[in-house]
Design an enzyme around this catalytic site. Structure first.
Site: not given
Length: 849
Positions: A539, A652, A533, A536
């Site tokens: 990787k 989150d 994936g 910002g």
């Protein structure tokens, strides 16, 4: 009308109205006065003061040098003035070839209008049409790489907190900047309230007072244009005709302005909008449609990376009696106000009223914001009708302190250096980030997986803190400084600075320091085929050691500042925490100025990939497996809340952050947004709202007060996501079904929950187990945190639900008899006894969605 066409037309109309050439007959100004404490009007580049037709006087440039900070003195005038039918303010300009600024003293902090006039006219010596520049204040970027062509007025409503406001012009390298005129004027304190009604989720949103706003449009619906001379605060109101999606659907209605009244309690005054706005409206017309319940629709250009404040003005000038007009209001095809009854709100007819809505960016599609009013599906025999008198749309500044989505950062030049602006009290700003996360997730799912990949199902970016939208946007120089500061906080025993100190410290659990060569070998020199994936910060790669051990390797991008806060938070937390149901941080590499963290590899990826999507059917989870996974995640959260010296709030919680190992053991991941829980002396942590759309605690959203119960709410959404096998938010569904939490609770209250449960579970759920599970989920979703259980209580209920499921699997006949008795005695008609060996005892068999 295209977005570009509407935007261009709006600019032209705005210009015409500023010129006083709108051509419409206007009513005299409303008898109300507001004297601004600050009133700076500057005609930039002009040798003399300029008086407009509305009586306002703009100071000349020589009179304004005390506000200006620049090493240049370049003023230009338009060629061919006699043939230019434009406002006098557009005939002169001040030009900047280097960074320059205006600064204004503020006598009273609070809302201030800022209006910037731009017109790239032809002049000798400078090509204004080729100018590219940025404009910012001390707190917010207003324009980035802006290149005005036709005359335009940019209007803002700034939240000024200091005793001085600066306006900085930054030309792009090799270009220039210019400005024709500036207005900095105080606005009334009560013009913009601190709260608005949120759209998706439908909850009160607070924090508007801390945000800067850009006026996108201001419409006098059904009426003529209103110039600044005829507005109580010098505003311009446009006719709504160019913004109507179907002009034939609306008919204009009007009454004399003297017929309009304002509320006695002072909640609405002429400062909100002049009586001219409330004296006209659009009502439903006979548009030759077979459907008598059509909507009147307005399309306004909108940037999908920003959230918006939408103010709707109403005044019932069409009804003959009270309680005879009921209609719905929709924004972006979502219900904004249901069964809207102006009579009950104002207790009279022709009384001014307005309502503010906060619209998050994730609901914006096709570059437009859609506002609609329409009748109720069943009007009870009354003629269907709906009205709107005025419409204001304002863009909200985002978490990066910007009002222009086209920003980039370049600290090596004199470009705009974006700062982290924590002043955003915006739940919607956080929700906007969910759109970026979803887009990044889709991109990652589409990437080709490594050849040795064992599983064939989709593997979303289960590892990444996908919060690019809320990350810091800084210049390279500030980014490097922050990295240095970050590394210095952890210290290092070696010549290269990095994470090694925190791992080698005796106070921290065992962690391995990888060499860069080991990392490069494990990832086959960072082979793109090994990318799991992208975020910002950089990787994530699938790495394999010599002994075959697989690793998840997160490599920070040294040229990007995004994710540095998340890196710092994760390393601080995970280097100190160890739990079977938390993803383990194995070590790091800090050579060659790299920022690399190494985690255990979770072979079965995120929980969401096993619940729905194109490949979910390949790895169907049984009801027992789903219970065990939820229990594992609950144990991880319970440990976070209670196991550390000071509790930790994940902030989150969602199915993409619950990862599964090769044995389907659930572990919580992604601690980039986590916060320390409040101390014993506190009840909450005050912080800007961050999280993921669809999982966000409405109380946290409204009050910006974070507690452990915010995680509990998010976990309740996860429980229904596991049960129903559908996303928390699905915009493709009918509007009442878009939000899973709201829809599941609605179905549960109606006794129809079985209609939305995953059809793959039909015939496999014990009724008592389901009841206990749904009971836990329902309590988690209580509107107020005080009414929600702790994660310990949730864990207990889930374990009990698993015991009930195990009991019926081991002794189906006994379980059936017990359930028969329990169900009949308790009257649980909404639940079914569903078992492979029996028919339903009470309630219908689950038939799927």
């Amino acid at each position: 009308m295209s977005t570009h066409g509407a935007e261009k037309l709006a600019s032209l109309l705005l210009l015409l109205l500023c010129l006083g050439r709108g051509g419409a007959q206007e009513s005299p100004p409303t008898a109300v006065k507001f004297t601004p404490a600050d009133n700076y009007l500057i005609d930039c580049g002009s040798p003399n003061s300029t008086q407009l037709g509305d009586g306002r006087v703009f100071r000349s440039d020589p009179q304004s040098t005390s506000f200006l900070s620049t090493d240049q003195d370049i003023v230009v005038s338009a060629d061919g003035v006699g043939a230019t039918p434009i406002l006098p303010l557009f005939l002169n300009a001040r030009v900047f070839t280097d960074r320059s600024s205006y600064s204004f003293d503020v006598s009273k902090p609070g809302r201030h209008w800022l209006r910037l006039y731009f017109y790239a006219f032809a002049c000798a010596g400078y090509n204004l049409t080729s100018s590219v520049f940025s404009v910012q204040t001390d707190e917010v970027v207003l324009l980035y790489d802006f290149s005005p062509e036709s005359p335009v007025v940019k209007e803002y409503l700034l939240a000024v907190a200091d005793d001085r406001v600066s306006l900085v012009f930054v030309p792009k390298k090799g270009s220039l900047a210019f400005i024709n005129a500036i207005e900095v004027v105080s606005a009334p304190d009560n013009l913009i309230a601190d709260f608005a009604h949120g759209i998706a989720p439908a909850a009160q949103f607070r924090g508007v007072s801390e945000l800067d706003l850009e006026v996108v449009c201001r419409l006098n619906v059904g009426g003529p244009s209103i110039s600044p001379a005829n507005d109580t605060l010098g505003r311009t109101w446009l006719p709504d005709g160019p913004f109507l999606k179907v002009p034939a659907a609306a008919q204009s209605v009007a009454v004399p302005t003297q017929a309009v009244r304002y509320a006695d309690d002072g909640s609405v005054t002429p400062l909100i909008a002049p009586s001219t706005v409330y004296a006209s409206a659009d009502a439903m017309a006979n548009s030759n449609t077979e459907d008598p319940s059509f909507n009147i629709s307005w399309l306004v250009p909108a940037d999908a990376t920003f959230s918006y404040l939408v103010r709707l003005h109403f005044c019932d000038i069409v009804s003959q009696s009270l309680n005879s007009l009921y209609f719905n209001v929709y924004i972006n095809e979502l219900m904004a106000a249901s069964t809207f009854d102006l009579s009950s709100l104002t207790s009279g007819l022709a009384i001014a009223y307005y309502k503010d809505f906060a619209v998050n960016a994730t609901t914006i599609t096709n570059g437009t914001l859609l506002v609609q009013v329409g009748p109720l599906p069943d009007s009870g025999g009354a003629p269907p009708n709906a009205i709107l008198n005025g419409l204001e749309v304002m863009k909200m500044s985002n978490a990066a302190g910007s009002l222009d989505g086209k920003f980039a950062v370049d600290g090596s030049t004199k470009g705009v250096a974006m700062m982290v602006v924590s002043r955003v009290g915006l739940g919607l700003g956080a929700l906007t980030l969910a759109a970026a996360a979803a887009a990044a997730a889709a991109l990652c799912r589409s990437r080709k997986r490594p050849e040795e990949w064992e599983r064939k199902n989709s593997f979303s970016p289960w590892f990444l803190p996908l919060h690019a939208g809320q990350s810091s946007f800084m210049s390279k120089s500030s980014s490097s400084s922050k990295i240095r500061s970050f590394r210095s906080r952890f210290g290092s025993n070696r010549s290269r600075s990095g994470y090694s100190g925190v791992f080698s410290s005796g106070s921290i659990g065992v962690g391995r320091i990888f060499t860069f060569a080991e990392i490069r070998e494990a990832t086959k020199n960072f082979d793109e085929k090994a990318v799991l994936g992208v975020g910002g910060f950089g990787k994530v790669y699938l790495g394999t050691q010599d002994d075959g051990t697989k690793l998840a390797i997160k490599r920070g991008n040294p040229s990007s500042s995004q994710g540095i806060n998340e890196f710092q938070t994760e390393i601080q937390l995970l280097s100190k925490l160890r739990h079977r149901h938390l993803v383990s941080l194995i070590g790091c590499c800090d050579e060659n100025n790299e920022m690399i963290l190494v985690y255990e590899f979770m072979a079965n990826g995120p929980l969401r990939d096993h619940l729905y999507g194109a490949d979910a059917a390949m790895s169907l989870l049984s009801w027992k497996q789903r219970l065990e996974i939820c229990i594992g995640a609950a144990r991880g959260l319970h440990y976070l809340h209670t196991g550390a010296s000071q509790g930790i709030i994940h902030r989150d919680v969602k199915t993409t952050n619950i990862l599964l190992d090769e044995n389907l053991v659930a572990k919580m991941a992604d601690f980039g947004l986590s916060k320390a829980a409040p101390s014993l002396e506190q009840t909450h942590v005050s912080t800007a709202v961050k999280g993921s759309f669809g999982y966000l605690d409405p109380e946290y959203f409204r009050r910006q007060q974070l507690t452990e119960k915010s995680d509990v709410y998010s976990f309740g959404v996860v429980l229904f996501e596991v049960l129903c096998a559908r996303p928390a938010i699905n915009p493709a569904l009918p509007r009442e079904q878009v939000n899973l939490a709201e829809w599941a609770m609605h179905c549960h209250r109606k006794g129809k929950l079985e209609s939305i449960i995953d059809p793959h579970l039909a015939g496999a759920i014990n009724a008592a187990s389901l009841k206990k599970y749904v009971e836990a989920a329902e309590k988690c979703l209580a509107d107020h945190g005080a009414d929600r259980p702790t994660m310990g209580d949730v864990l207990w209920n889930l374990e009990y639900a698993l015991q009930l499921q195990d009991a019926i699997m081991e002794h189906p006949e006994e379980g059936q008899e017990k359930e028969d008795s329990d169900s009949l005695s308790k009257g649980d008609e909404g639940y079914a006894m569903i078992n492979d060996n029996s028919a339903p005892i009470a309630g219908p068999l689950f038939q799927g969605r």
